[in-house]
Scaffold this motif. Sequence first.
Motif, PDB file in Angstrom:
ATOM      1  N   GLU A   1     -12.532   9.043  -3.065  1.00  0.00           N
ATOM      2  CA  GLU A   1     -12.263   7.640  -3.409  1.00  0.00           C
ATOM      3  C   GLU A   1     -10.967   7.171  -2.752  1.00  0.00           C
ATOM      4  O   GLU A   1     -10.886   6.054  -2.240  1.00  0.00           O
ATOM      5  CB  GLU A   1     -12.144   7.480  -4.926  1.00  0.00           C
TER       6      GLU A   1
ATOM      7  N   ALA B   1     -16.336   2.615  -2.338  1.00  0.00           N
ATOM      8  CA  ALA B   1     -15.306   1.592  -2.116  1.00  0.00           C
ATOM      9  C   ALA B   1     -15.267   0.612  -3.279  1.00  0.00           C
ATOM     10  O   ALA B   1     -14.188   0.227  -3.753  1.00  0.00           O
ATOM     11  CB  ALA B   1     -15.573   0.857  -0.806  1.00  0.00           C
ATOM     12  N   HIS B   2     -16.449   0.186  -3.747  1.00  0.00           N
ATOM     13  CA  HIS B   2     -16.525  -0.755  -4.866  1.00  0.00           C
ATOM     14  C   HIS B   2     -15.909  -0.141  -6.120  1.00  0.00           C
ATOM     15  O   HIS B   2     -15.119  -0.779  -6.828  1.00  0.00           O
ATOM     16  CB  HIS B   2     -17.991  -1.134  -5.124  1.00  0.00           C
TER      17      HIS B   2
ATOM     18  N   SER C   1       0.813  -1.221   0.000  1.00  0.00           N
ATOM     19  CA  SER C   1       0.000   0.000   0.000  1.00  0.00           C
ATOM     20  C   SER C   1       0.845   1.270   0.000  1.00  0.00           C
ATOM     21  O   SER C   1       0.367   2.325  -0.427  1.00  0.00           O
ATOM     22  CB  SER C   1      -0.960   0.012   1.199  1.00  0.00           C
TER      23      SER C   1
ATOM     24  N   PHE D   1     -10.801   4.164  -0.121  1.00  0.00           N
ATOM     25  CA  PHE D   1      -9.987   2.985  -0.459  1.00  0.00           C
ATOM     26  C   PHE D   1      -8.949   2.711   0.620  1.00  0.00           C
ATOM     27  O   PHE D   1      -8.802   1.570   1.085  1.00  0.00           O
ATOM     28  CB  PHE D   1      -9.291   3.178  -1.807  1.00  0.00           C
TER      29      PHE D   1
ATOM     30  N   ARG E   1     -10.597   1.561   3.956  1.00  0.00           N
ATOM     31  CA  ARG E   1     -11.251   0.253   3.869  1.00  0.00           C
ATOM     32  C   ARG E   1     -10.261  -0.859   3.549  1.00  0.00           C
ATOM     33  O   ARG E   1     -10.201  -1.877   4.245  1.00  0.00           O
ATOM     34  CB  ARG E   1     -12.351   0.287   2.789  1.00  0.00           C
ATOM     35  N   GLU E   2      -9.484  -0.689   2.486  1.00  0.00           N
ATOM     36  CA  GLU E   2      -8.636  -1.776   1.998  1.00  0.00           C
ATOM     37  C   GLU E   2      -7.346  -1.940   2.798  1.00  0.00           C
ATOM     38  O   GLU E   2      -6.843  -3.055   2.927  1.00  0.00           O
ATOM     39  CB  GLU E   2      -8.296  -1.542   0.519  1.00  0.00           C
TER      40      GLU E   2
ATOM     41  N   ARG F   1     -12.072   0.248  -5.676  1.00  0.00           N
ATOM     42  CA  ARG F   1     -11.412  -1.066  -5.728  1.00  0.00           C
ATOM     43  C   ARG F   1     -11.240  -1.523  -7.175  1.00  0.00           C
ATOM     44  O   ARG F   1     -10.180  -2.021  -7.566  1.00  0.00           O
ATOM     45  CB  ARG F   1     -12.248  -2.077  -4.937  1.00  0.00           C
TER      46      ARG F   1
ATOM     47  N   ALA G   1      -7.704  -2.035  -9.101  1.00  0.00           N
ATOM     48  CA  ALA G   1      -7.422  -3.377  -9.623  1.00  0.00           C
ATOM     49  C   ALA G   1      -7.035  -3.324 -11.097  1.00  0.00           C
ATOM     50  O   ALA G   1      -6.188  -4.096 -11.566  1.00  0.00           O
ATOM     51  CB  ALA G   1      -8.629  -4.275  -9.428  1.00  0.00           C
TER      52      ALA G   1
END
Length: 288
Positions: free
Chosen positions: A117, A149-150, A101, A121, A124-125, A153, A157
């Motif tokens: 965002e 978050a979705h 990270s 991120f 949460r992550e 992510r 990715a």
Amino acid sequence: MHDVTGAFVAHRNLLFTVAYEMLGSAADAEDVLQETWLKWAGVEPGTVRDPRAYLVRITTRQALSHLRTLGRRKESYLGPWLPEPLLTTPDVAEDAELADSVSMAMLLVLETLTPTERAVFVLREVFDLAYDEIAGAVDKTPAAVRQIAHRARAHVAARRPRGVASAAETRRTVEAFRRAVETGDLRGLLDVLAPDVVLLTDGGGVVRAALEPVVGAERVAGVLARIAATTTLQPARVNGDPALIVRMDGAVDTVLAMRVEDGRVTGLYAVRNPEKLSHLERETALSR
């Protein structure tokens, strides 16, 4: 009742890490911590049930404010903007998720997110905060945070490095790279560089640096071939990964962080801006 100073000190490394991952700037992260402390010191003792969550919330809000200001500064920045490198402690590398990270490659991916965002991120992550906790930090509903978050992510990715190398493979590749540069072994350098390697150099308009990305093994090797004669290369752990500190007459001149995939260097991040090199004489403790 909570011990105001004790609670802040206990969570300081965590708060710095949150701010740094949101900003990519250690100097700005330190400013955020100062502001967090001032707000925290003014909180009425006994009114906070969870000091950690409360402190993270303050830090996130302050970092969001800085992130918007930092965005305006980057718009007028001369050449590529790279995160401020940190000399990290060995335990950071042992925490694979934390090391990933704070890596240069990941911080650059986070740069492509909107401020909200990025905050969602990271919280949460990386720090595994609950959606309702994050909602309080970014002034959104838990349902909205879940959607953000979705989206974040999926965005990350699609842009993060594909083949993440093991620590041992990265170490071997960086060592082979160092030997090739130090000895002027062009063939060895071309062997360790991926054909489509990208070199980003951040001079901030203060020192000499390429204003555009340098792409391709031969072009990158040509740039690197010029640095060995007048410098020494010191192996170090920067942002959780093996890296090289380039010194000239004993002083830090450049930090070379790398992205390694399948045994080859696919990304080189050369930070030369003197304003970003102040955290390389001492280790910075990060935590989750």
